[in-house]
Design a protein around this motif. Structure first.
Motif, PDB file in Angstrom:
ATOM      1  N   LYS A 101      -5.135 123.613 -45.205  1.00  0.00           N
ATOM      2  CA  LYS A 101      -5.609 122.946 -43.993  1.00  0.00           C
ATOM      3  C   LYS A 101      -6.642 121.887 -44.353  1.00  0.00           C
ATOM      4  O   LYS A 101      -7.613 122.151 -45.062  1.00  0.00           O
ATOM      5  N   ASP A 102      -6.422 120.690 -43.861  1.00  0.00           N
ATOM      6  CA  ASP A 102      -7.338 119.565 -44.079  1.00  0.00           C
ATOM      7  C   ASP A 102      -8.317 119.519 -42.914  1.00  0.00           C
ATOM      8  O   ASP A 102      -7.919 119.301 -41.761  1.00  0.00           O
ATOM      9  N   SER A 103      -9.583 119.731 -43.209  1.00  0.00           N
ATOM     10  CA  SER A 103     -10.591 119.777 -42.143  1.00  0.00           C
ATOM     11  C   SER A 103     -10.760 118.420 -41.445  1.00  0.00           C
ATOM     12  O   SER A 103     -11.252 118.347 -40.319  1.00  0.00           O
ATOM     13  N   LYS A 104     -10.316 117.340 -42.090  1.00  0.00           N
ATOM     14  CA  LYS A 104     -10.484 116.002 -41.515  1.00  0.00           C
ATOM     15  C   LYS A 104      -9.346 115.629 -40.574  1.00  0.00           C
ATOM     16  O   LYS A 104      -9.518 114.808 -39.676  1.00  0.00           O
ATOM     17  N   ASN A 105      -8.160 116.210 -40.793  1.00  0.00           N
ATOM     18  CA  ASN A 105      -7.000 115.859 -39.980  1.00  0.00           C
ATOM     19  C   ASN A 105      -6.474 117.081 -39.232  1.00  0.00           C
ATOM     20  O   ASN A 105      -6.180 118.101 -39.838  1.00  0.00           O
TER      21      ASN A 105
END
Length: 310
Positions: A101-105
């Protein structure tokens, strides 16, 4: 004459004693260190180019020595583990994948599916999915973003939520990003692969209903030679669910599949449904509506047939 077969892909699952949310931080840290040490020791025994996926779960399901004649065991407590070593198989491709999981997207980039061989792959037959750090914020939403695009009738999806993963080695050598949440797994591709899966829901609570579920799986007519069984169960099932009777589901599986070794784990959520991939036949009528694949307090039983051996 001795014949040596080198593994190309390895799945191993370790059962760490599950002690609930009140476990002290020091104990949890020591357990993680021990898991990583075990993973490193095992990987040193394997070829460098071997793909390895290692998982840590609250409990495991194992057929001792992988022999089809041995009785599969549900080990819900204590420490145990197993490793499945897949050699090169003609007509079959097995590869590992990892989505973090990408915290930015907030939106998952689906182009990563194609890179992992999970899209535009007409030979894709089975995907085993394992979510980790499911307690993290956004973990369930992220799992939906992975599962939903793969929810096709021509692909078997099965798996569950694990404690963590200790190893994911491949030519890309993806590393685990600390406390992030994500999904790891194995994808099986090949026109000769056949697979079927059934879901044992909360109403399956005694020997009769467990065996009825195995009869549905048996009706798929998957060849038993060169076939592996997988069982992904909730930690809330097992002997607690069956009123202290142990090994109920593994015994029911063995009754209907006497020559298929069974492996798997007890986890924190299950992925799967009633489905079969042999031509266009579906085990349960789905009415063209995508199946609900994420569950709790259930068991998913899966068969993977890797084709006939020469």
């Amino acid at each position: 004459q001795k014949v040596h077969v080198l593994p190309q892909t390895v799945l191993y699952i370790a059962d760490e004693t599950f002690s609930g949310h009140e476990e002290r931080h020091e104990q949890k840290k020591a357990r993680k260190t021990n898991s990583k040490e075990t993973a490193i020791a095992l990987e040193k025994l394997l070829p460098k180019r071997c793909q390895v996926l290692g998982l840590v779960t609250p409990g495991i399901v194992v057929t001792p020595m992988g022999s089809s004649s041995n009785q599969p065991q549900e080990i819900e407590g204590g420490e145990a583990g197993f490793a499945l070593l897949f050699p090169k198989i003609d007509g079959v491709k097995i590869h590992t994948f990892h989505f973090s999981k990408d915290s930015k997207n907030r939106v998952f980039d689906e182009s990563k599916f194609a890179e992992a061989g999970l899209k535009n792959n007409p030979d894709l037959r089975v995907v085993l999915l394992f979510g980790y750090n499911s307690w993290k914020s956004g973990a369930t939403r992220f799992l939906h973003q992975i599962v939903n695009p793969l929810n096709e009738k021509s692909i078997i999806l099965a798996g569950g939520q694990v404690e963590s993963f200790t190893s994911l080695t491949s030519e890309n050598n993806n590393a685990q990003p600390g406390d992030a949440c994500g999904v790891v797994g194995l994808a099986f591709s090949g026109p000769q692969i056949q697979s079927a899966t059934v879901l044992l829901d909360q109403d399956v609570a005694d020997e009769r209903t467990a065996e009825a579920a195995m009869q549905r799986l048996k009706a798929a007519n998957i060849p038993e030679h060169n076939t592996i069984g997988f069982m992904f169960a909730c930690v809330g099932r097992g002997y607690r669910h069956y009123k202290t009777k142990r090994n109920m589901e593994a015994d029911a599986f063995r009754k209907f599949f006497p020559n298929v070794p069974l492996f798997g784990f007890f986890g924190h959520g299950e992925i799967g449904c009633d489905r079969i991939v042999t031509g266009n036949f579906v085990l349960r009528e789905c009415n063209d509506i995508k199946d609900d694949l994420l569950h709790g307090y259930t068991t998913v039983m899966t068969l993977i047939h890797l084709g006939s051996t020469k």
